[in-house]
Design a protein around this motif. Sequence first.
Motif, PDB file in Angstrom:
ATOM      1  N   ALA A   1       1.067  -1.294   0.192  1.00  0.00           N
ATOM      2  CA  ALA A   1      -0.652   0.033  -0.293  1.00  0.00           C
ATOM      3  C   ALA A   1       0.823   1.090   0.090  1.00  0.00           C
ATOM      4  O   ALA A   1       0.153   2.145  -0.161  1.00  0.00           O
ATOM      5  N   LEU A   2       1.961   1.198   0.479  1.00  0.00           N
ATOM      6  CA  LEU A   2       2.798   2.078   0.267  1.00  0.00           C
ATOM      7  C   LEU A   2       3.358   2.249  -0.572  1.00  0.00           C
ATOM      8  O   LEU A   2       4.314   3.606  -1.664  1.00  0.00           O
ATOM      9  N   VAL A   3       4.309   1.506  -1.325  1.00  0.00           N
ATOM     10  CA  VAL A   3       4.573   1.229  -2.971  1.00  0.00           C
ATOM     11  C   VAL A   3       3.932   1.977  -3.781  1.00  0.00           C
ATOM     12  O   VAL A   3       2.300   1.544  -3.829  1.00  0.00           O
ATOM     13  N   PRO A   4       3.535   3.021  -4.556  1.00  0.00           N
ATOM     14  CA  PRO A   4       2.713   3.322  -6.042  1.00  0.00           C
ATOM     15  C   PRO A   4       2.966   2.614  -6.695  1.00  0.00           C
ATOM     16  O   PRO A   4       4.162   2.014  -7.350  1.00  0.00           O
ATOM     17  N   LEU A   5       1.824   2.019  -7.893  1.00  0.00           N
ATOM     18  CA  LEU A   5       2.574   1.783  -8.879  1.00  0.00           C
ATOM     19  C   LEU A   5       2.531   2.975 -10.376  1.00  0.00           C
ATOM     20  O   LEU A   5       3.101   3.886 -10.089  1.00  0.00           O
ATOM     21  N   PRO A   6       3.684   1.760 -10.610  1.00  0.00           N
ATOM     22  CA  PRO A   6       4.573   2.196 -12.255  1.00  0.00           C
ATOM     23  C   PRO A   6       3.738   3.921 -13.224  1.00  0.00           C
ATOM     24  O   PRO A   6       2.501   2.742 -12.980  1.00  0.00           O
ATOM     25  N   ALA A   7       4.808   4.796 -12.986  1.00  0.00           N
ATOM     26  CA  ALA A   7       3.887   5.417 -14.238  1.00  0.00           C
ATOM     27  C   ALA A   7       4.500   5.319 -15.299  1.00  0.00           C
ATOM     28  O   ALA A   7       5.088   4.678 -16.093  1.00  0.00           O
ATOM     29  N   LEU A   8       2.896   5.091 -16.310  1.00  0.00           N
ATOM     30  CA  LEU A   8       3.789   3.545 -17.453  1.00  0.00           C
ATOM     31  C   LEU A   8       3.774   4.860 -18.697  1.00  0.00           C
ATOM     32  O   LEU A   8       3.235   4.353 -19.502  1.00  0.00           O
ATOM     33  N   GLY A   9       4.275   5.799 -18.560  1.00  0.00           N
ATOM     34  CA  GLY A   9       5.001   6.584 -19.681  1.00  0.00           C
ATOM     35  C   GLY A   9       3.455   7.170 -20.592  1.00  0.00           C
ATOM     36  O   GLY A   9       2.971   7.982 -19.230  1.00  0.00           O
ATOM     37  N   SER A  10       3.302   7.242 -21.689  1.00  0.00           N
ATOM     38  CA  SER A  10       2.384   7.998 -21.967  1.00  0.00           C
ATOM     39  C   SER A  10       0.856   6.931 -22.302  1.00  0.00           C
ATOM     40  O   SER A  10       0.318   6.985 -23.377  1.00  0.00           O
ATOM     41  N   VAL A  11       1.246   5.664 -21.592  1.00  0.00           N
ATOM     42  CA  VAL A  11      -0.012   4.711 -22.173  1.00  0.00           C
ATOM     43  C   VAL A  11      -1.434   5.191 -22.172  1.00  0.00           C
ATOM     44  O   VAL A  11      -1.757   6.059 -20.491  1.00  0.00           O
ATOM     45  N   GLY A  12      -2.005   5.178 -22.648  1.00  0.00           N
ATOM     46  CA  GLY A  12      -3.144   5.468 -22.147  1.00  0.00           C
ATOM     47  C   GLY A  12      -3.385   7.310 -22.952  1.00  0.00           C
ATOM     48  O   GLY A  12      -4.618   7.391 -22.832  1.00  0.00           O
ATOM     49  N   ASP A  13      -2.544   7.921 -23.647  1.00  0.00           N
ATOM     50  CA  ASP A  13      -2.603   9.133 -23.566  1.00  0.00           C
ATOM     51  C   ASP A  13      -3.051   9.152 -25.317  1.00  0.00           C
ATOM     52  O   ASP A  13      -2.485   8.658 -25.996  1.00  0.00           O
ATOM     53  N   SER A  14      -4.388   9.676 -25.075  1.00  0.00           N
ATOM     54  CA  SER A  14      -5.105   8.990 -27.089  1.00  0.00           C
ATOM     55  C   SER A  14      -4.232  10.244 -27.892  1.00  0.00           C
ATOM     56  O   SER A  14      -4.448   9.562 -29.219  1.00  0.00           O
ATOM     57  N   HIS A  15      -2.547  11.650 -27.706  1.00  0.00           N
ATOM     58  CA  HIS A  15      -2.078  10.837 -28.461  1.00  0.00           C
ATOM     59  C   HIS A  15      -0.844  10.695 -28.970  1.00  0.00           C
ATOM     60  O   HIS A  15      -0.035  10.953 -29.913  1.00  0.00           O
ATOM     61  N   TYR A  16      -0.728   9.149 -28.219  1.00  0.00           N
ATOM     62  CA  TYR A  16       0.203   8.012 -28.781  1.00  0.00           C
ATOM     63  C   TYR A  16      -0.199   7.234 -29.380  1.00  0.00           C
ATOM     64  O   TYR A  16      -1.614   7.199 -28.687  1.00  0.00           O
ATOM     65  N   ARG A  17       0.256   6.086 -29.845  1.00  0.00           N
ATOM     66  CA  ARG A  17      -0.079   4.978 -30.067  1.00  0.00           C
ATOM     67  C   ARG A  17       0.736   4.612 -29.667  1.00  0.00           C
ATOM     68  O   ARG A  17       2.789   4.477 -29.347  1.00  0.00           O
TER      69      ARG A  17
END
Length: 358
Positions: free
Chosen positions: A141-157
Amino acid sequence: MDQLSSVPQAANLAAPARDLRRIGVHPDHWYPLAWSRELKPGRSLAVRFAGEPIVLVRPANGEVYALEDRCAHRQVPLSRGVVQDATIRCCYHGWRYDRSGCCVEVPYLGKDKLPNGVRAYPCREAGGLILVFPGDPARAALVPLPALGSVGDSHYRTRRFGEVVACHYSFMHENLMDMNHQFLHRRQMGQIRPRFLGQRRGETWLEAKYSFARVSGRRPLGEAAIFGGRIDAARADRVAERDIMTIRTEYPYQTLRIQTRDTRPVMDLWIVYVPLDRAQRSHRVFGLLSVRRPKIPILLDLAWPFLVLFSERIFREDRDIVELEQAAHDAQGADRNQEVFPVIRDLRALLAACGAPE
Ligand code: FES
Ligand SMILES: [Fe+2]
């Protein structure tokens, strides 16, 4: 603590006292163990983390969960069993376990006599990945999930890629961060001269910045797909000097971003190397390669097959060479590398310092 140095200095971090190739990844982080698409509703999937067998279960309705892949009864894999409602039933005598690992039914025993169950792992799903926390569950619970770059950003494939590589994860971190190995890729990319611009580091991360100039050879289509048709060959060198590549190890993950004049990266790679066997001499790669869509978005889709081919060829060359490094380590029984690039020396010290305790 964070420092910027444009001139490489001798490593300030002490050289690892232990052989880095024998240091396990620290388990107190979130590691992807499968792609979401690999696990259909109502099914289970056998995966591994550093020799630990783990079963991922996706009930027909409800979120994925992760258990030790051993039935508490006779230690056979639960992944051979059957998913029923929110539980998994062992294939042998039909003991049933819920998402917390509790044994909730033994078909031939009263409810008041149920034995202990199996270990449950904290488990989350994000960006098309199923992530598990294999370490101390109290820390999850103390360790955040990693930020996954630009995944999910519609400006990217985003391209999701990965395969098994037969080497210790540390070779992969070194390979990606050390842009002095472009000679290896000369057939794919022509000759590129990287210019090291500096490094910054903190306690659990380190990043290096480079610019690139093309010395000779043509620009491959895959590379053009990333940068678009913006640069004509005659201006390539001059413009390339403005394209900054930042490679960062943010333990245990790694990112590579290419930035042009804009603030948003044109390419944003997130990658992690998840050990499979107990000795951690092989790992599975999970990579998310996001490329920003150009003004005419269809252009990226047209260029996509070239980009995939280009990145696969580069990756194959890297995989071959790191597997040869591992083979040399195995044959020599020790790390005899003579690393001369301060960034990589610092990276090795960082990986050792952040790794699993002895
Ligand atoms: S071995 Fe799993 S129920 Fe017996
Ligand atoms: Fe490479």
